[in-house]
Design a protein around this motif. Structure first.
Motif, PDB file in Angstrom:
ATOM      1  N   ARG A  95      18.916  -3.424   0.753  1.00 58.26           N
ATOM      2  CA  ARG A  95      19.639  -4.586   1.290  1.00 58.26           C
ATOM      3  C   ARG A  95      18.860  -5.259   2.411  1.00 58.26           C
ATOM      4  O   ARG A  95      18.824  -6.488   2.514  1.00 58.26           O
ATOM      5  CB  ARG A  95      21.036  -4.162   1.789  1.00 58.26           C
ATOM      6  CG  ARG A  95      21.985  -3.751   0.680  1.00 58.26           C
ATOM      7  CD  ARG A  95      23.402  -3.593   1.162  1.00 58.26           C
ATOM      8  NE  ARG A  95      23.592  -2.533   2.134  1.00 58.26           N
ATOM      9  CZ  ARG A  95      23.807  -1.252   1.820  1.00 58.26           C
ATOM     10  NH1 ARG A  95      23.833  -0.864   0.548  1.00 58.26           N
ATOM     11  NH2 ARG A  95      24.008  -0.347   2.775  1.00 58.26           N
ATOM     12  N   LYS A  96      18.225  -4.448   3.268  1.00 59.81           N
ATOM     13  CA  LYS A  96      17.430  -5.028   4.352  1.00 59.81           C
ATOM     14  C   LYS A  96      16.195  -5.744   3.817  1.00 59.81           C
ATOM     15  O   LYS A  96      15.800  -6.801   4.335  1.00 59.81           O
ATOM     16  CB  LYS A  96      17.011  -3.929   5.336  1.00 59.81           C
ATOM     17  CG  LYS A  96      18.115  -3.478   6.261  1.00 59.81           C
ATOM     18  CD  LYS A  96      18.496  -4.590   7.259  1.00 59.81           C
ATOM     19  CE  LYS A  96      17.392  -4.836   8.258  1.00 59.81           C
ATOM     20  NZ  LYS A  96      17.747  -5.926   9.209  1.00 59.81           N
ATOM     21  N   LEU A  97      15.580  -5.193   2.785  1.00 55.35           N
ATOM     22  CA  LEU A  97      14.414  -5.856   2.193  1.00 55.35           C
ATOM     23  C   LEU A  97      14.833  -7.154   1.523  1.00 55.35           C
ATOM     24  O   LEU A  97      14.127  -8.173   1.614  1.00 55.35           O
ATOM     25  CB  LEU A  97      13.737  -4.918   1.187  1.00 55.35           C
ATOM     26  CG  LEU A  97      12.353  -5.344   0.701  1.00 55.35           C
ATOM     27  CD1 LEU A  97      11.367  -5.432   1.858  1.00 55.35           C
ATOM     28  CD2 LEU A  97      11.836  -4.371  -0.359  1.00 55.35           C
ATOM     29  N   GLU A  98      15.978  -7.140   0.866  1.00 54.29           N
ATOM     30  CA  GLU A  98      16.492  -8.358   0.242  1.00 54.29           C
ATOM     31  C   GLU A  98      16.818  -9.408   1.300  1.00 54.29           C
ATOM     32  O   GLU A  98      16.629 -10.615   1.076  1.00 54.29           O
ATOM     33  CB  GLU A  98      17.738  -8.028  -0.588  1.00 54.29           C
ATOM     34  CG  GLU A  98      18.112  -9.069  -1.620  1.00 54.29           C
ATOM     35  CD  GLU A  98      17.073  -9.238  -2.721  1.00 54.29           C
ATOM     36  OE1 GLU A  98      17.120 -10.288  -3.398  1.00 54.29           O
ATOM     37  OE2 GLU A  98      16.216  -8.357  -2.913  1.00 54.29           O
ATOM     38  N   LEU A  99      17.277  -8.972   2.448  1.00 56.19           N
ATOM     39  CA  LEU A  99      17.535  -9.894   3.550  1.00 56.19           C
ATOM     40  C   LEU A  99      16.234 -10.562   3.990  1.00 56.19           C
ATOM     41  O   LEU A  99      16.209 -11.769   4.269  1.00 56.19           O
ATOM     42  CB  LEU A  99      18.165  -9.135   4.714  1.00 56.19           C
ATOM     43  CG  LEU A  99      18.900  -9.944   5.778  1.00 56.19           C
ATOM     44  CD1 LEU A  99      20.135 -10.617   5.197  1.00 56.19           C
ATOM     45  CD2 LEU A  99      19.312  -9.046   6.938  1.00 56.19           C
ATOM     46  N   SER A 100      15.155  -9.808   4.054  1.00 62.53           N
ATOM     47  CA  SER A 100      13.858 -10.382   4.413  1.00 62.53           C
ATOM     48  C   SER A 100      13.380 -11.374   3.365  1.00 62.53           C
ATOM     49  O   SER A 100      12.778 -12.398   3.699  1.00 62.53           O
ATOM     50  CB  SER A 100      12.818  -9.267   4.587  1.00 62.53           C
ATOM     51  OG  SER A 100      13.041  -8.559   5.786  1.00 62.53           O
ATOM     52  N   ARG A 101      13.655 -11.087   2.102  1.00 62.59           N
ATOM     53  CA  ARG A 101      13.261 -12.005   1.041  1.00 62.59           C
ATOM     54  C   ARG A 101      14.057 -13.306   1.099  1.00 62.59           C
ATOM     55  O   ARG A 101      13.495 -14.392   0.970  1.00 62.59           O
ATOM     56  CB  ARG A 101      13.473 -11.347  -0.328  1.00 62.59           C
ATOM     57  CG  ARG A 101      13.098 -12.266  -1.492  1.00 62.59           C
ATOM     58  CD  ARG A 101      13.799 -11.857  -2.780  1.00 62.59           C
ATOM     59  NE  ARG A 101      13.194 -10.714  -3.407  1.00 62.59           N
ATOM     60  CZ  ARG A 101      12.214 -10.778  -4.320  1.00 62.59           C
ATOM     61  NH1 ARG A 101      11.737 -11.947  -4.694  1.00 62.59           N
ATOM     62  NH2 ARG A 101      11.729  -9.682  -4.854  1.00 62.59           N
ATOM     63  N   ASN A 102      15.360 -13.188   1.301  1.00 66.17           N
ATOM     64  CA  ASN A 102      16.250 -14.347   1.194  1.00 66.17           C
ATOM     65  C   ASN A 102      16.453 -15.104   2.497  1.00 66.17           C
ATOM     66  O   ASN A 102      16.869 -16.270   2.474  1.00 66.17           O
ATOM     67  CB  ASN A 102      17.614 -13.909   0.655  1.00 66.17           C
ATOM     68  CG  ASN A 102      17.534 -13.395  -0.763  1.00 66.17           C
ATOM     69  OD1 ASN A 102      16.641 -13.772  -1.524  1.00 66.17           O
ATOM     70  ND2 ASN A 102      18.444 -12.510  -1.131  1.00 66.17           N
ATOM     71  N   SER A 163      11.905  -2.005  10.930  1.00 69.53           N
ATOM     72  CA  SER A 163      10.499  -2.395  11.068  1.00 69.53           C
ATOM     73  C   SER A 163       9.839  -2.604   9.710  1.00 69.53           C
ATOM     74  O   SER A 163       9.128  -3.597   9.493  1.00 69.53           O
ATOM     75  CB  SER A 163       9.730  -1.326  11.852  1.00 69.53           C
ATOM     76  OG  SER A 163      10.250  -1.166  13.146  1.00 69.53           O
ATOM     77  N   LEU A 164      10.058  -1.666   8.808  1.00 70.16           N
ATOM     78  CA  LEU A 164       9.341  -1.689   7.536  1.00 70.16           C
ATOM     79  C   LEU A 164       9.865  -2.749   6.585  1.00 70.16           C
ATOM     80  O   LEU A 164       9.127  -3.205   5.707  1.00 70.16           O
ATOM     81  CB  LEU A 164       9.405  -0.303   6.880  1.00 70.16           C
ATOM     82  CG  LEU A 164       8.605   0.780   7.619  1.00 70.16           C
ATOM     83  CD1 LEU A 164       8.925   2.157   7.059  1.00 70.16           C
ATOM     84  CD2 LEU A 164       7.104   0.506   7.503  1.00 70.16           C
ATOM     85  N   THR A 165      11.115  -3.133   6.725  1.00 71.31           N
ATOM     86  CA  THR A 165      11.640  -4.187   5.854  1.00 71.31           C
ATOM     87  C   THR A 165      11.423  -5.573   6.446  1.00 71.31           C
ATOM     88  O   THR A 165      11.009  -6.499   5.744  1.00 71.31           O
ATOM     89  CB  THR A 165      13.133  -3.963   5.564  1.00 71.31           C
ATOM     90  OG1 THR A 165      13.853  -3.861   6.805  1.00 71.31           O
ATOM     91  CG2 THR A 165      13.353  -2.693   4.745  1.00 71.31           C
ATOM     92  N   GLN A 166      11.655  -5.729   7.740  1.00 76.64           N
ATOM     93  CA  GLN A 166      11.527  -7.046   8.365  1.00 76.64           C
ATOM     94  C   GLN A 166      10.070  -7.502   8.456  1.00 76.64           C
ATOM     95  O   GLN A 166       9.799  -8.696   8.583  1.00 76.64           O
ATOM     96  CB  GLN A 166      12.171  -7.035   9.759  1.00 76.64           C
ATOM     97  CG  GLN A 166      13.692  -6.960   9.691  1.00 76.64           C
ATOM     98  CD  GLN A 166      14.349  -6.576  11.003  1.00 76.64           C
ATOM     99  OE1 GLN A 166      15.345  -5.855  11.025  1.00 76.64           O
ATOM    100  NE2 GLN A 166      13.813  -7.039  12.112  1.00 76.64           N
ATOM    101  N   HIS A 167       9.145  -6.567   8.377  1.00 76.20           N
ATOM    102  CA  HIS A 167       7.722  -6.920   8.368  1.00 76.20           C
ATOM    103  C   HIS A 167       7.418  -7.960   7.289  1.00 76.20           C
ATOM    104  O   HIS A 167       6.604  -8.866   7.499  1.00 76.20           O
ATOM    105  CB  HIS A 167       6.885  -5.660   8.127  1.00 76.20           C
ATOM    106  CG  HIS A 167       5.413  -5.918   8.049  1.00 76.20           C
ATOM    107  ND1 HIS A 167       4.604  -5.964   9.152  1.00 76.20           N
ATOM    108  CD2 HIS A 167       4.606  -6.163   6.986  1.00 76.20           C
ATOM    109  CE1 HIS A 167       3.358  -6.217   8.787  1.00 76.20           C
ATOM    110  NE2 HIS A 167       3.336  -6.340   7.474  1.00 76.20           N
ATOM    111  N   TYR A 168       8.078  -7.839   6.149  1.00 76.42           N
ATOM    112  CA  TYR A 168       7.767  -8.720   5.015  1.00 76.42           C
ATOM    113  C   TYR A 168       8.285 -10.135   5.220  1.00 76.42           C
ATOM    114  O   TYR A 168       7.851 -11.057   4.526  1.00 76.42           O
ATOM    115  CB  TYR A 168       8.317  -8.115   3.716  1.00 76.42           C
ATOM    116  CG  TYR A 168       7.556  -6.871   3.331  1.00 76.42           C
ATOM    117  CD1 TYR A 168       6.358  -6.951   2.641  1.00 76.42           C
ATOM    118  CD2 TYR A 168       8.010  -5.609   3.728  1.00 76.42           C
ATOM    119  CE1 TYR A 168       5.644  -5.809   2.317  1.00 76.42           C
ATOM    120  CE2 TYR A 168       7.301  -4.464   3.419  1.00 76.42           C
ATOM    121  CZ  TYR A 168       6.110  -4.575   2.716  1.00 76.42           C
ATOM    122  OH  TYR A 168       5.392  -3.442   2.430  1.00 76.42           O
ATOM    123  N   ALA A 169       9.179 -10.329   6.193  1.00 78.10           N
ATOM    124  CA  ALA A 169       9.597 -11.673   6.573  1.00 78.10           C
ATOM    125  C   ALA A 169       8.793 -12.173   7.765  1.00 78.10           C
ATOM    126  O   ALA A 169       8.221 -13.258   7.743  1.00 78.10           O
ATOM    127  CB  ALA A 169      11.088 -11.701   6.902  1.00 78.10           C
TER     128      ALA A 169
END
Length: 204
Positions: A95-102, A163-169
């Motif tokens: 869900r956090k990674l999807e948040l960074s994507r969207n 840290s690891l998910t928000q990095h991609y945003a």
């Protein structure tokens, strides 16, 4: 449709337009670099019209950050104490990674605010955010104490997921530059990698 109802709909629409424009401007320039003139231009409104809805840049930013906090906390709120522990953690990561994507602009806006010392949202961080993180950390600690997950510090586990998910945003340009044009979408591989990482860390 009476005039009062029409005015209410117009007001709601204009507030949404202003918030969207402010998100674009603040995420690009930060709070200090953004101006009311820039936000009005991005919104397609005159400055006096914008100031009818929000009296200052600070008021626009506060409105935006309050909305953002809800978006930010929702994935953690969904972590279910009655669920299967590893599945719940991996679901939160997804869900956090999807948040960074969207929502990359929202992520960058949040990061900019934190880097500046969070002068306009300290109360939210110390209140709503801390309360939720403490609550979910206690759930995770309970899973670890009953050997349903391998031991780790629950708060730092949550920080690692952020840290690891928000990095991609927040570092999207860097990620895409390093991966090159042959990887147009980094998120599928990121999701697989993070799922493997946290499984190996936590699977009992």
């Amino acid at each position: 449709m009476n005039k009062a109802q029409a005015k209410t709909r117009i007001q709601k629409r204009n507030v949404a337009i202003i918030a969207e424009a402010a998100l674009e401007v603040f995420s690009a320039h930060g709070f200090r670099g953004a101006t009311v003139d820039q936000i009005a231009k991005e919104a397609g409104l005159s400055k006096p019209n914008l100031l009818y809805y929000f009296p200052s840049k600070e008021a626009i930013h506060s409105h935006l950050m309050a909305s953002l906090m809800d978006i930010w906390l929702d994935p953690l709120r969904e972590l279910d104490a009655d669920g299967e522990p590893l599945g719940e953690i991996l679901g939160y990561v997804r869900r956090k990674l999807e948040l960074s994507r969207n929502h990359p602009r929202e992520s960058r806006l949040f990061a900019n605010e934190i880097v500046q010392g969070a002068p306009r949202m300290q109360a939210m961080l110390e209140g709503e955010l801390k309360e939720l993180v403490d609550e979910k950390a206690a759930v995770i600690r309970g899973w670890m104490d009953t050997s349903r997950l391998l031991p780790a510090d629950p708060h730092h586990l949550i920080f690692s997921i952020w840290s690891l998910t928000q990095h991609y945003a927040d570092f999207d340009v860097q990620v895409r530059a390093v991966l090159g044009p042959e990887v147009p979408d980094p998120f599928p591989a990121a999701g697989s990698y993070l799922e493997t990482l946290f499984t190996r860390l936590l699977k009992a």
